[in-house]
Design a protein around this motif. Structure first.
Motif, PDB file in Angstrom:
ATOM      1  N   ILE A 133     -11.293 -41.272  88.473  1.00  0.00           N
ATOM      2  CA  ILE A 133     -12.209 -42.165  89.184  1.00  0.00           C
ATOM      3  C   ILE A 133     -12.882 -43.087  88.173  1.00  0.00           C
ATOM      4  CG2 ILE A 133     -14.326 -42.292  90.553  1.00  0.00           C
ATOM      5  CD1 ILE A 133     -13.603 -39.588  91.764  1.00  0.00           C
ATOM      6  N   SER A 134     -12.865 -44.370  88.442  1.00  0.00           N
ATOM      7  CA  SER A 134     -13.574 -45.311  87.563  1.00  0.00           C
ATOM      8  C   SER A 134     -14.991 -45.501  88.080  1.00  0.00           C
ATOM      9  CB  SER A 134     -12.850 -46.664  87.515  1.00  0.00           C
ATOM     10  OG  SER A 134     -12.809 -47.246  88.794  1.00  0.00           O
ATOM     11  N   SER A 135     -15.910 -45.784  87.196  1.00  0.00           N
ATOM     12  CA  SER A 135     -17.333 -45.862  87.552  1.00  0.00           C
ATOM     13  C   SER A 135     -17.689 -47.249  88.080  1.00  0.00           C
ATOM     14  CB  SER A 135     -18.198 -45.509  86.339  1.00  0.00           C
ATOM     15  OG  SER A 135     -17.911 -44.211  85.894  1.00  0.00           O
ATOM     16  N   ASP A 136     -17.218 -47.550  89.283  1.00  0.00           N
ATOM     17  CA  ASP A 136     -17.529 -48.817  89.946  1.00  0.00           C
ATOM     18  C   ASP A 136     -18.703 -48.577  90.884  1.00  0.00           C
ATOM     19  OD1 ASP A 136     -17.538 -51.295  91.096  1.00  0.00           O
ATOM     20  OD2 ASP A 136     -15.796 -50.934  92.387  1.00  0.00           O
ATOM     21  N   ARG A 167      -9.488 -47.087  96.061  1.00  0.00           N
ATOM     22  CA  ARG A 167      -8.785 -46.067  95.266  1.00  0.00           C
ATOM     23  C   ARG A 167      -9.732 -44.983  94.772  1.00  0.00           C
ATOM     24  NH1 ARG A 167      -8.808 -45.541  89.950  1.00  0.00           N
ATOM     25  NH2 ARG A 167      -7.144 -44.373  88.885  1.00  0.00           N
ATOM     26  N   ASN A 168     -10.880 -45.374  94.264  1.00  0.00           N
ATOM     27  CA  ASN A 168     -11.828 -44.401  93.730  1.00  0.00           C
ATOM     28  C   ASN A 168     -12.308 -43.443  94.816  1.00  0.00           C
ATOM     29  OD1 ASN A 168     -11.848 -45.340  91.046  1.00  0.00           O
ATOM     30  ND2 ASN A 168     -13.236 -46.994  91.602  1.00  0.00           N
ATOM     31  N   PHE A 169     -12.563 -43.985  96.004  1.00  0.00           N
ATOM     32  CA  PHE A 169     -13.042 -43.139  97.091  1.00  0.00           C
ATOM     33  C   PHE A 169     -11.961 -42.157  97.531  1.00  0.00           C
ATOM     34  CE2 PHE A 169     -13.660 -42.334 101.687  1.00  0.00           C
ATOM     35  CZ  PHE A 169     -14.856 -41.631 101.603  1.00  0.00           C
ATOM     36  N   VAL A 170     -10.705 -42.590  97.568  1.00  0.00           N
ATOM     37  CA  VAL A 170      -9.607 -41.702  97.954  1.00  0.00           C
ATOM     38  C   VAL A 170      -9.488 -40.550  96.960  1.00  0.00           C
ATOM     39  CG1 VAL A 170      -7.104 -41.521  98.257  1.00  0.00           C
ATOM     40  CG2 VAL A 170      -8.343 -43.473  99.211  1.00  0.00           C
ATOM     41  N   LEU A 171      -9.618 -40.833  95.670  1.00  0.00           N
ATOM     42  CA  LEU A 171      -9.578 -39.778  94.658  1.00  0.00           C
ATOM     43  C   LEU A 171     -10.727 -38.793  94.853  1.00  0.00           C
ATOM     44  CD1 LEU A 171      -8.665 -41.860  91.481  1.00  0.00           C
ATOM     45  CD2 LEU A 171      -7.211 -40.148  92.599  1.00  0.00           C
ATOM     46  N   LEU A 172     -11.915 -39.322  95.141  1.00  0.00           N
ATOM     47  CA  LEU A 172     -13.067 -38.456  95.398  1.00  0.00           C
ATOM     48  C   LEU A 172     -12.835 -37.630  96.658  1.00  0.00           C
ATOM     49  CD1 LEU A 172     -15.960 -37.510  94.832  1.00  0.00           C
ATOM     50  CD2 LEU A 172     -16.765 -39.488  96.152  1.00  0.00           C
ATOM     51  N   LEU A 173     -12.245 -38.257  97.677  1.00  0.00           N
ATOM     52  CA  LEU A 173     -11.967 -37.581  98.939  1.00  0.00           C
ATOM     53  C   LEU A 173     -11.104 -36.338  98.709  1.00  0.00           C
ATOM     54  CD1 LEU A 173     -12.665 -38.436 101.923  1.00  0.00           C
ATOM     55  CD2 LEU A 173     -10.324 -39.288 102.071  1.00  0.00           C
ATOM     56  N   LEU A 174     -10.051 -36.489  97.920  1.00  0.00           N
ATOM     57  CA  LEU A 174      -9.142 -35.376  97.651  1.00  0.00           C
ATOM     58  C   LEU A 174      -9.820 -34.288  96.824  1.00  0.00           C
ATOM     59  CD1 LEU A 174      -5.920 -37.439  96.836  1.00  0.00           C
ATOM     60  CD2 LEU A 174      -6.374 -36.128  98.920  1.00  0.00           C
ATOM     61  N   SER A 175     -10.523 -34.694  95.774  1.00  0.00           N
ATOM     62  CA  SER A 175     -11.157 -33.703  94.896  1.00  0.00           C
ATOM     63  C   SER A 175     -12.277 -32.959  95.614  1.00  0.00           C
ATOM     64  CB  SER A 175     -11.690 -34.388  93.631  1.00  0.00           C
ATOM     65  OG  SER A 175     -12.648 -35.374  93.959  1.00  0.00           O
ATOM     66  N   TYR A 176     -13.062 -33.682  96.397  1.00  0.00           N
ATOM     67  CA  TYR A 176     -14.157 -33.061  97.158  1.00  0.00           C
ATOM     68  C   TYR A 176     -13.591 -32.074  98.180  1.00  0.00           C
ATOM     69  CZ  TYR A 176     -18.412 -32.772 100.039  1.00  0.00           C
ATOM     70  OH  TYR A 176     -19.513 -32.328 100.739  1.00  0.00           O
ATOM     71  N   GLY A 177     -12.528 -32.491  98.881  1.00  0.00           N
ATOM     72  CA  GLY A 177     -11.908 -31.620  99.869  1.00  0.00           C
ATOM     73  C   GLY A 177     -11.406 -30.326  99.262  1.00  0.00           C
ATOM     74  N   ILE A 178     -10.799 -30.409  98.089  1.00  0.00           N
ATOM     75  CA  ILE A 178     -10.292 -29.216  97.409  1.00  0.00           C
ATOM     76  C   ILE A 178     -11.429 -28.256  97.085  1.00  0.00           C
ATOM     77  CG2 ILE A 178      -9.317 -28.400  95.221  1.00  0.00           C
ATOM     78  CD1 ILE A 178      -7.461 -30.869  95.304  1.00  0.00           C
ATOM     79  N   ASN A 179     -12.482 -28.769  96.469  1.00  0.00           N
ATOM     80  CA  ASN A 179     -13.596 -27.914  96.045  1.00  0.00           C
ATOM     81  C   ASN A 179     -14.251 -27.227  97.232  1.00  0.00           C
ATOM     82  OD1 ASN A 179     -16.660 -27.520  95.474  1.00  0.00           O
ATOM     83  ND2 ASN A 179     -15.760 -27.677  93.446  1.00  0.00           N
ATOM     84  N   VAL A 180     -14.613 -28.007  98.243  1.00  0.00           N
ATOM     85  CA  VAL A 180     -15.316 -27.440  99.400  1.00  0.00           C
ATOM     86  C   VAL A 180     -14.379 -26.547 100.217  1.00  0.00           C
ATOM     87  CG1 VAL A 180     -16.666 -27.967 101.453  1.00  0.00           C
ATOM     88  CG2 VAL A 180     -16.860 -29.427  99.445  1.00  0.00           C
ATOM     89  N   GLY A 181     -13.096 -26.933 100.300  1.00  0.00           N
ATOM     90  CA  GLY A 181     -12.132 -26.111 101.018  1.00  0.00           C
ATOM     91  C   GLY A 181     -12.003 -24.722 100.416  1.00  0.00           C
ATOM     92  N   ILE A 182     -12.016 -24.635  99.097  1.00  0.00           N
ATOM     93  CA  ILE A 182     -11.945 -23.332  98.422  1.00  0.00           C
ATOM     94  C   ILE A 182     -13.228 -22.536  98.663  1.00  0.00           C
ATOM     95  CG2 ILE A 182     -11.882 -22.216  96.145  1.00  0.00           C
ATOM     96  CD1 ILE A 182      -9.916 -24.420  95.286  1.00  0.00           C
ATOM     97  N   PHE A 183     -14.358 -23.215  98.665  1.00  0.00           N
ATOM     98  CA  PHE A 183     -15.620 -22.542  98.979  1.00  0.00           C
ATOM     99  C   PHE A 183     -15.578 -21.959 100.395  1.00  0.00           C
ATOM    100  CE2 PHE A 183     -19.842 -22.803 100.984  1.00  0.00           C
ATOM    101  CZ  PHE A 183     -20.521 -21.882 100.197  1.00  0.00           C
ATOM    102  N   TYR A 184     -15.057 -22.740 101.350  1.00  0.00           N
ATOM    103  CA  TYR A 184     -14.922 -22.242 102.727  1.00  0.00           C
ATOM    104  C   TYR A 184     -14.030 -21.011 102.777  1.00  0.00           C
ATOM    105  CZ  TYR A 184     -16.950 -26.582 104.630  1.00  0.00           C
ATOM    106  OH  TYR A 184     -17.777 -27.622 104.963  1.00  0.00           O
TER     107      TYR A 184
END
Length: 440
Positions: free
Chosen positions: A419-422, A241-258
Motif C-alpha cells: 500500500i502506498s501512503s496516498d 489500488r491501495n484500498f483493494v490491498l487494504l480490503l484483502l489484508s483487513y479481511g484476512i486479519n478479521v476473518g482469522i479473528f472470527y
C-alpha cells in the motif's frame, strides 16, 4: 450566505458529541454481545437442542453471511438518511431479535433461536459501518481516530460480554438447569436491548450544528453542489489500488479473528476438557486486550498520522502473536491466557486502524461506504476461514489449523506492505482554504 471557516482552527466541536459516541458504543455492544452467545457454550447448546457443532457454528457465521448482501444497501442508507435513522433501525432490529430468542427455550425450537439470531445478525449492518462516519461527522481532526477507536470499542465490549456471561449463566448441568439459564440469558439480553433502544430514540442526534473539521465541511459542500451516486462511489473504491490491498489484508486479519472466536470453546476443551468457563474468560481477555490495543492504536494515529506504518506494524505483530498462540496451547491454561491476550491486543487492535487508513486512502468518498466494504471483506473471509479452520481442526488438529492461518496472515502482511501512503484526507486537512461560500 453562511461563510465557511477557513481552517480547522475555526471549526467548532460540541460536548454532546461524547453522549452521541457513548450511546452508539452501548448500542453496538447490545448487538455484538449476541454474536458469540451460542458458540462460547457450544457443548451445552449441542446437548440442549440436540444439534451438531456445525449448526452452533452457524449461529456465529450467520452474522457474516447476512452482512455481505446487505452491506451495500445499508451503506447507501447511511449516506442518504444519516446516522440517526440508520442507528434507530439497527437498535430496533436488535431488540426484536433478542425477544424472539426468549421464545426459543425448548429443546425442539432451535429454528426459533436461529431465527432470532438471524434478525440480530441482519441488524448488524446498521452497526459496523457507523464508527468512521460518526467520528468524521462529530469530531475534530485531532480526535477522529480516537473517536473511531471508541466506536469500535463498543463492538468489542459487546463481544467480551458475549464471551463472559453465557458460561456463567448457563450451567453444564441438567436439562432443567440449562433451560433456566437460557431463559435468564435471553431475557436479560432482551431487556438490555430494549432500554438502549429507548435511549437512542430520545437522545441520539444526526449531525452537529456546524461541521467539526475542514475536511467534513468541504465534503458537505461537495455533496450539495456535486452529489455522487452510491454506484459511482463504489466504482471509485474498486479502482483504488491501495484500498483493494487494504480490503484483502483487513479481511484476512478479521476473518482469522472470527474463526478463532467461533471455535474457541472447542479449542480450549480439546486441551482442557473441564475448563468450559475458562474458554469464556479467555475470550473476554482476548477482547479486552483488543480494546486496549484499539484505543492505543487510535492515540498513536492521532499523534503521528503514520497510517500505513502503524497498520503494517500491528499486522506483523498479529502474525507473531498467532505463532506464539499456536505453539503454547498445551503448556498450561495460564500460558493460554497470556498468549491469547497478546493475540487479541494486536489482532483486534487492527480494527480501528483499518477504518482510519481506509478513510485516508479513499477521501472524499463516504466513510460509511469504505467501512462497509471493509466489513464485507471481513465477513467473506470470516465465512471461508471459519469453515476451513473447523474442517482442519476436526480432520487434523489445531496446530495445523493455526499454522495455516499464520501462513495466510503472512500474505496479508505482504498486501499491507504494497500500500502506498496516498493520504487524501490528511491532504484536505492541511489544505489552506479561504471563505468557501455555502448556498443558503
Amino acid at each position: 450566505m453562511v461563510t465557511k471557516p477557513s481552517s480547522d482552527d475555526d471549526c467548532k466541536t460540541y460536548k454532546i458529541r461524547w453522549l452521541i459516541l457513548g450511546l452508539f458504543a452501548i448500542y453496538s455492544a447490545s448487538n455484538s454481545l449476541q454474536w458469540i452467545q451460542y458458540s462460547i457454550i457450544a457443548n451445552i447448546i449441542v446437548e440442549f437442542y440436540g444439534v451438531s457443532s456445525a449448526a452452533v457454528d452457524w449461529t456465529s457465521m450467520i452474522f457474516m453471511i447476512l452482512y455481505i448482501p446487505f452491506v451495500f444497501p445499508a451503506s447507501m442508507m447511511l449516506d442518504k438518511f444519516g446516522l440517526r435513522k440508520i442507528v434507530i433501525i439497527g437498535t430496533i432490529g436488535t431488540t426484536i431479535g433478542a425477544w424472539v430468542k426468549v421464545g426459543s427455550v425448548r429443546e425442539d425450537l432451535f429454528w426459533v433461536t436461529f431465527l432470532g439470531q438471524s434478525i440480530v445478525a441482519l441488524s448488524q449492518v446498521c452497526v459496523l459501518s457507523v464508527p468512521a462516519r460518526l467520528a468524521a461527522v462529530w469530531f475534530g481532526p485531532t480526535q477522529v481516530s480516537s473517536a473511531c477507536s471508541i466506536g469500535v470499542f463498543g463492538n468489542q465490549l459487546g463481544v467480551a460480554i458475549g464471551f463472559l456471561i453465557p458460561p456463567w449463566v448457563v450451567p453444564d448441568e441438567s436439562i432443567d438447569e440449562i433451560t433456566t439459564g437460557l431463559y435468564t440469558l435471553f431475557i436479560g439480553t432482551a431487556i438490555f436491548s430494549s432500554l438502549i433502544t429507548i435511549c437512542v430514540i430520545f437522545f441520539f442526534k444526526d449531525t452537529p450544528p456546524t461541521p467539526p473539521s475542514m475536511a467534513e465541511a468541504l465534503k458537505e459542500t461537495e455533496s450539495k453542489t456535486n452529489f455522487k451516486e452510491f454506484k459511482t462511489s463504489l466504482i471509485a473504491l474498486a479502482l483504488n489500488r491501495n484500498f483493494v490491498l487494504l480490503l484483502l489484508s483487513y479481511g484476512i486479519n478479521v476473518g482469522i479473528f472470527y474463526a478463532i472466536s467461533t471455535l474457541l470453546n472447542q479449542i480450549i476443551l480439546r486441551y482442557y476438557p473441564d475448563n468450559g468457563t475458562d474458554a469464556g474468560q479467555i475470550g473476554v481477555l482476548i477482547v479486552f486486550a483488543g480494546m486496549l490495543g484499539s484505543v492505543l492504536c487510535g492515540v498513536v494515529l492521532d499523534k503521528t498520522r503514520k497510517y500505513k506504518e502503524t497498520t503494517l506494524a500491528v499486522y506483523i505483530l498479529s502474525l507473531i502473536a498467532m505463532i506464539i498462540f499456536t505453539f503454547t496451547l498445551e503448556i498450561g491454561i495460564i500460558i493460554v491466557y497470556i498468549t491469547s491476550a497478546l493475540l487479541g491486543f494486536f489482532m483486534t487492535g487492527l480494527l480501528p486502524v483499518g477504518f482510519e487508513l481506509a478513510s485516508e486512502l479513499t477521501y472524499p468518498e463516504p466513510e460509511g461506504t469504505s467501512a462497509g466494504l471493509l466489513n464485507a471483506a471481513a465477513q467473506v473471509f470470516g465465512i471461508i476461514l471459519t469453515s476451513s479452520y473447523s474442517e482442519i481442526f476436526y480432520s487434523l488438529d489445531d496446530v495445523w489449523a493455526n499454522g495455516i492461518m499464520s501462513m495466510i496472515l503472512v500474505i496479508g502482511c505482504v498486501f499491507v506492505a504494497f500500500i502506498s501512503s496516498d493520504l487524501r484526507r490528511q491532504a484536505a486537512h492541511n489544505k489552506q482554504t479561504t471563505d468557501v461560500q455555502i448556498p443558503p
